[in-house]
Design a protein around this motif. Structure first.
Motif, short mmCIF file in Angstrom:
data_model
loop_
_atom_site.label_atom_id
_atom_site.label_comp_id
_atom_site.label_asym_id
_atom_site.label_seq_id
_atom_site.Cartn_x
_atom_site.Cartn_y
_atom_site.Cartn_z
N UNK A 160 54.93 -58.66 82.47
CA UNK A 160 54.31 -59.40 81.48
C UNK A 160 54.26 -58.81 80.21
N UNK A 161 54.28 -56.98 80.38
CA UNK A 161 53.96 -56.53 79.07
C UNK A 161 55.59 -56.26 78.44
N UNK A 162 56.62 -56.48 79.34
CA UNK A 162 58.09 -56.32 78.80
C UNK A 162 58.31 -57.67 78.44
N UNK A 163 58.26 -58.80 78.98
CA UNK A 163 58.53 -60.10 78.22
C UNK A 163 57.33 -60.14 77.03
N UNK A 164 56.22 -59.72 76.91
CA UNK A 164 55.66 -60.06 75.55
C UNK A 164 55.98 -59.23 74.59
N UNK A 165 56.52 -57.87 74.81
CA UNK A 165 57.11 -57.06 73.74
C UNK A 165 58.44 -57.63 73.21
N UNK A 166 59.02 -58.17 74.27
CA UNK A 166 60.44 -58.88 73.69
C UNK A 166 60.06 -60.07 72.99
N UNK A 167 59.02 -60.82 73.30
CA UNK A 167 58.82 -62.24 72.68
C UNK A 167 58.20 -61.78 71.35
N UNK A 168 57.26 -60.79 71.24
CA UNK A 168 56.77 -60.61 69.84
C UNK A 168 57.27 -59.51 69.15
N UNK A 212 57.15 -53.01 69.99
CA UNK A 212 57.54 -51.62 70.77
C UNK A 212 56.55 -51.16 71.48
N UNK A 213 55.20 -51.27 71.15
CA UNK A 213 54.33 -50.55 72.21
C UNK A 213 54.18 -51.30 73.49
N UNK A 214 54.28 -52.77 73.34
CA UNK A 214 54.22 -53.35 74.62
C UNK A 214 55.40 -52.98 75.39
N UNK A 243 48.68 -51.81 69.60
CA UNK A 243 48.82 -50.61 70.58
C UNK A 243 47.15 -50.42 71.45
N UNK A 244 45.89 -50.46 70.73
CA UNK A 244 44.86 -50.39 71.18
C UNK A 244 44.44 -51.46 72.27
N UNK A 245 45.16 -52.83 72.34
CA UNK A 245 44.87 -53.95 73.08
C UNK A 245 45.73 -53.63 74.24
N UNK A 246 47.08 -52.94 74.05
CA UNK A 246 47.62 -52.70 75.31
C UNK A 246 47.30 -51.69 76.16
N UNK A 247 46.49 -50.61 75.37
CA UNK A 247 45.92 -49.47 76.15
C UNK A 247 44.80 -49.92 76.96
N UNK A 248 44.04 -50.90 76.39
CA UNK A 248 42.83 -51.36 77.16
C UNK A 248 43.44 -52.44 78.30
N UNK A 249 44.29 -53.04 78.15
CA UNK A 249 45.09 -53.88 79.33
C UNK A 249 45.54 -52.84 80.34
N UNK A 250 46.09 -51.73 80.07
CA UNK A 250 46.44 -50.97 80.94
C UNK A 250 45.54 -50.19 81.60
N UNK A 251 44.41 -49.69 80.97
CA UNK A 251 43.15 -49.28 81.66
C UNK A 251 42.54 -50.26 82.60
N UNK A 252 42.32 -51.69 82.26
CA UNK A 252 41.50 -52.41 83.02
C UNK A 252 42.56 -52.43 84.41
N UNK A 253 43.82 -52.58 84.25
CA UNK A 253 44.67 -52.98 85.48
C UNK A 253 44.59 -51.77 86.21
N UNK A 254 44.62 -50.56 86.01
CA UNK A 254 44.73 -49.38 86.57
C UNK A 254 43.11 -49.15 87.29
N UNK A 255 42.07 -49.38 86.46
CA UNK A 255 40.74 -49.35 87.02
C UNK A 255 40.55 -50.32 88.44
N UNK A 256 41.29 -51.51 88.22
CA UNK A 256 41.19 -52.32 89.27
C UNK A 256 42.03 -51.66 90.39
#
Length: 345
Positions: free
Chosen positions: A41-49, A52-54, A132-145
């Motif tokens: 999801x992050x790689x596809x979203x990074x390419x679409x938008x 570089x952060x994603x 970048x903060x949104x990406x970091x928050x997404x990564x944090x939530x995924x890793x906490x789960x």
């Protein structure tokens, strides 16, 4: 000197010394697929938008996906080949080898984090803080789960293991000594990723609110140091098992205390682990007591349920005697003799 050699079980005995954990294997696969889906999801979203952060975070997660996938495959391989007679000591060390490889992966990730942070210090780049903060928050939530899933699996596996081996009998020296190193490595991977996400959120917030752009690379270096420390600990734990460096374990002293009684002494002892709480031992002993046999020594080892297989070589020294009335050393084998106390008159 007469010599007896005896093994604890016939040579055709079952080589499955560790049954693994279905819960740990299933949880590792779930976490692997969650991490892989987030990566895509992050790689596809990074390419679409065109972000570089994603893209950077997506490719960073690919290394964790690879390590988690390796842990899951190790469980499957250990289970699949559990009955393969070519593995003389079972397949448990496949899981340990996976943990060792994961520790090396973590060290590589730490090195890349340092390199990227130093590059940002030398050549600062504009940062899209909100994204970048949104990406970091997404990564944090995924890793906490993922961490929650693996933590539950770890506790469940330890409970299964304790019930299977102890049957209600507690050995103090075993507490905390026999972890599942494979799921521990997966757990450390998601924890380190969660940690880097927290550091990134703090650093990016400081840069966004106060213009402290230097916080981002500094946080990267701090995170890399912590990752390297955890990786080093995992490397040492798994390396000890893979190299059979277990002779400082309390079970070794327990074996010696059980066997070395009276006129029986251990000349050579080898102990190595073949499961989370399963050990092999090879014992060469000498005795001056003709009533002591390999069966007697085997009976002395019975209370130690973690010893799943033993090979016993016993030599009888019937001609042993002390060199003098005051010396209790056998002149033949050099071991101490149990000299009876003199009678009172």
């Amino acid at each position: 000197m007469p010599m007896h050699t005896e093994t604890r079980f016939p040579c055709t005995h079952n080589r499955v010394f560790d049954t693994g954990s279905a819960t740990a294997e299933r949880s590792t696969w779930i976490v692997t697929w969650i991490t892989a889906a987030t990566m895509v999801i992050e790689i596809v979203a990074g390419w679409w938008f065109n972000s570089m952060a994603l893209l950077a975070d997506g490719w960073h997660m690919s290394s964790h996906t690879l390590a988690l996938g390796l842990a899951a495959v190790a469980y499957a391989a250990a289970r699949r080949y559990a009955g393969d007679s070519r593995f003389a000591f079972g397949t448990w060390k496949i899981e340990v080898l996976s943990g060792f490889a994961s520790a090396i992966f973590l060290l590589g990730i730490a090195a890349m984090m340092v390199a990227g942070s130093v590059e940002r210090i030398i050549s600062p780049q504009p940062i899209h803080y909100r994204e970048a903060i949104l990406v970091a928050v997404l990564g944090l939530l995924v890793n906490l789960v993922c961490a929650l899933i693996l933590d539950r699996a770890r506790h469940h596996a330890e409970h299964e293991h304790a019930h299977e081996h102890h049957h209600g009998h507690h050995h103090a020296h075993e507490h905390g000594k026999h972890q599942d190193l494979n799921i521990k490595s997966a757990y450390i991977h998601v924890l380190t990723d969660a940690l880097t996400s927290v550091l990134a959120i703090v650093a990016l917030s400081g840069g966004w609110l106060y213009g402290w752009s230097w916080l981002d690379p500094v946080a990267g270096i701090v995170g890399a140091i912590l990752v390297a420390i955890w990786a080093k600990g995992l490397l040492i734990e798994t390396g000890k098992v893979l190299l059979d460096r277990e002779m400082d374990h309390p079970i070794v002293h327990d074996i010696m205390d059980s066997i070395e009684t009276g006129d029986t002494h251990i000349n050579d002892l080898h102990v190595w682990r073949v499961g989370k709480n399963a050990y092999f031992c090879a014992i060469a002993a000498i005795t001056h007591d003709a009533t002591v046999t390999p069966a007697v020594i085997r009976a002395r080892l019975t209370p130690h349920k973690e010893i799943v297989h033993s090979t016993i070589e016993l030599c009888l020294c019937p001609q042993g005697r002390s060199n003098s009335a005051t010396d209790s050393t056998c002149e033949v084998c050099g071991n101490m003799l149990a000299i009876p106390a003199p009678r009172k008159t």
